[in-house]
Scaffold this motif. Structure first.
Motif, PDB file in Angstrom:
ATOM      1  N   LEU A 197       0.824  -1.213   0.000  1.00 35.24           N
ATOM      2  CA  LEU A 197       0.000   0.000   0.000  1.00 35.24           C
ATOM      3  C   LEU A 197       0.855   1.259   0.000  1.00 35.24           C
ATOM      4  O   LEU A 197       0.537   2.232  -0.699  1.00 35.24           O
ATOM      5  CB  LEU A 197      -0.952  -0.014   1.191  1.00 35.24           C
ATOM      6  N   LYS A 242       0.373   1.981  -3.596  1.00 36.70           N
ATOM      7  CA  LYS A 242      -0.955   2.547  -3.324  1.00 36.70           C
ATOM      8  C   LYS A 242      -2.076   1.542  -3.533  1.00 36.70           C
ATOM      9  O   LYS A 242      -3.238   1.905  -3.637  1.00 36.70           O
ATOM     10  CB  LYS A 242      -1.232   3.802  -4.171  1.00 36.70           C
ATOM     11  N   GLU A 243      -1.740   0.257  -3.634  1.00 40.59           N
ATOM     12  CA  GLU A 243      -2.722  -0.801  -3.790  1.00 40.59           C
ATOM     13  C   GLU A 243      -2.044  -2.140  -3.546  1.00 40.59           C
ATOM     14  O   GLU A 243      -0.827  -2.249  -3.580  1.00 40.59           O
ATOM     15  CB  GLU A 243      -3.340  -0.785  -5.181  1.00 40.59           C
ATOM     16  N   THR A 270      -1.903  -5.783  -5.226  1.00 45.44           N
ATOM     17  CA  THR A 270      -2.204  -6.449  -6.484  1.00 45.44           C
ATOM     18  C   THR A 270      -1.178  -7.555  -6.707  1.00 45.44           C
ATOM     19  O   THR A 270      -0.034  -7.441  -6.235  1.00 45.44           O
ATOM     20  CB  THR A 270      -2.200  -5.461  -7.666  1.00 45.44           C
ATOM     21  N   ARG A 311     -10.547  -3.527 -12.112  1.00 43.92           N
ATOM     22  CA  ARG A 311      -9.499  -2.887 -11.281  1.00 43.92           C
ATOM     23  C   ARG A 311     -10.085  -2.355  -9.981  1.00 43.92           C
ATOM     24  O   ARG A 311      -9.448  -2.421  -8.936  1.00 43.92           O
ATOM     25  CB  ARG A 311      -8.803  -1.768 -12.060  1.00 43.92           C
ATOM     26  N   TYR A 312     -11.297  -1.827 -10.027  1.00 49.88           N
ATOM     27  CA  TYR A 312     -11.935  -1.324  -8.807  1.00 49.88           C
ATOM     28  C   TYR A 312     -12.305  -2.484  -7.877  1.00 49.88           C
ATOM     29  O   TYR A 312     -12.110  -2.412  -6.663  1.00 49.88           O
ATOM     30  CB  TYR A 312     -13.177  -0.502  -9.148  1.00 49.88           C
ATOM     31  N   ALA A 320      -9.199  -3.755  -6.132  1.00 46.42           N
ATOM     32  CA  ALA A 320      -8.798  -2.898  -5.019  1.00 46.42           C
ATOM     33  C   ALA A 320      -9.696  -3.126  -3.804  1.00 46.42           C
ATOM     34  O   ALA A 320      -9.207  -3.236  -2.664  1.00 46.42           O
ATOM     35  CB  ALA A 320      -8.839  -1.424  -5.435  1.00 46.42           C
ATOM     36  N   SER A 371      -8.176  -4.999  -0.506  1.00 43.09           N
ATOM     37  CA  SER A 371      -8.214  -4.133   0.676  1.00 43.09           C
ATOM     38  C   SER A 371      -9.063  -4.764   1.778  1.00 43.09           C
ATOM     39  O   SER A 371      -8.736  -4.661   2.964  1.00 43.09           O
ATOM     40  CB  SER A 371      -8.752  -2.750   0.320  1.00 43.09           C
ATOM     41  N   GLN A 421      -8.140   4.740  -3.250  1.00 44.45           N
ATOM     42  CA  GLN A 421      -7.647   3.875  -4.322  1.00 44.45           C
ATOM     43  C   GLN A 421      -8.494   4.021  -5.582  1.00 44.45           C
ATOM     44  O   GLN A 421      -7.959   4.121  -6.694  1.00 44.45           O
ATOM     45  CB  GLN A 421      -7.645   2.414  -3.865  1.00 44.45           C
TER      46      GLN A 421
END
Length: 175
Positions: free
Chosen positions: A31, A35-36, A38, A97-98, A101, A105, A156
């Motif tokens: 993170l 920032k994510e 994956t 992609r959303y 995330a 998360s 995100q």
């Protein structure tokens, strides 16, 4: 009853805890760095696979007598990881992609609930801060974790939307 060792944990409990700590730190590093979370990054891969191992080792821990809330959370976590992996491959359509995330998360959030519960109901040894997993303070902590999760996911998604607007290819490849 299995023999207990350090902090009242069984051998399996110690392994489970060690693996979960690796997962938590990998999630934090992913993170902070990307920032994510994956599977397209090394830290994300470490997070996902150690989270899988955390869930699997957790299924063998029956501290409270049988299948319970922690086991149910493990099943939910594995489901979130599966959704994240499918979404990360683009298998869930234009919003993959959303969804990725949100799912990864969520699995990160799911580490923190038992982390706080186990820590606060075990430490300090002999006089834990909270008497049980049902303590109202833990419900408040879970509420704060939920708010942090929602804020993190919102950030995100906002970043992903900005990336998609700048370059449609970047939004699907993680570039």
């Amino acid at each position: 009853m299995a023999a207990t060792g350090w902090l009242g944990l069984t051998s399996l409990g110690l392994v489970h805890t060690a693996i979960s700590l690796i997962a938590v730190f990998a999630g934090i590093f992913a993170l902070l760095r990307y920032k994510e979370i994956t599977l397209r990054t090394g830290w994300g891969q470490v997070f996902v696979w150690t989270t899988v191992l955390t869930c699997l080792t957790g299924f063998g821990i029956f501290q409270h007598g049988g299948f319970g809330k922690p086991h149910a959370l493990g099943i939910i976590t594995l489901a979130a990881l599966a959704v994240g992996a499918l979404a990360g491959r683009g298998s869930l359509g234009k919003h993959s992609r959303y969804i990725e995330a949100i799912a990864y998360s969520a699995s990160f959030l799911f580490h923190w609930i038992p982390s706080f519960t186990e820590t606060l109901t075990r430490l300090p040894l002999g006089a834990p801060l909270l008497s049980s997993a049902e303590a109202p303070e833990l419900k408040a902590i879970t509420g704060v974790l939920l708010v942090l999760y929602l804020a993190g996911v919102a950030l995100q998604i906002r970043r992903l939307r900005g990336t998609a607007a700048a370059s449609p290819l970047a939004a699907t490849t993680g570039a």
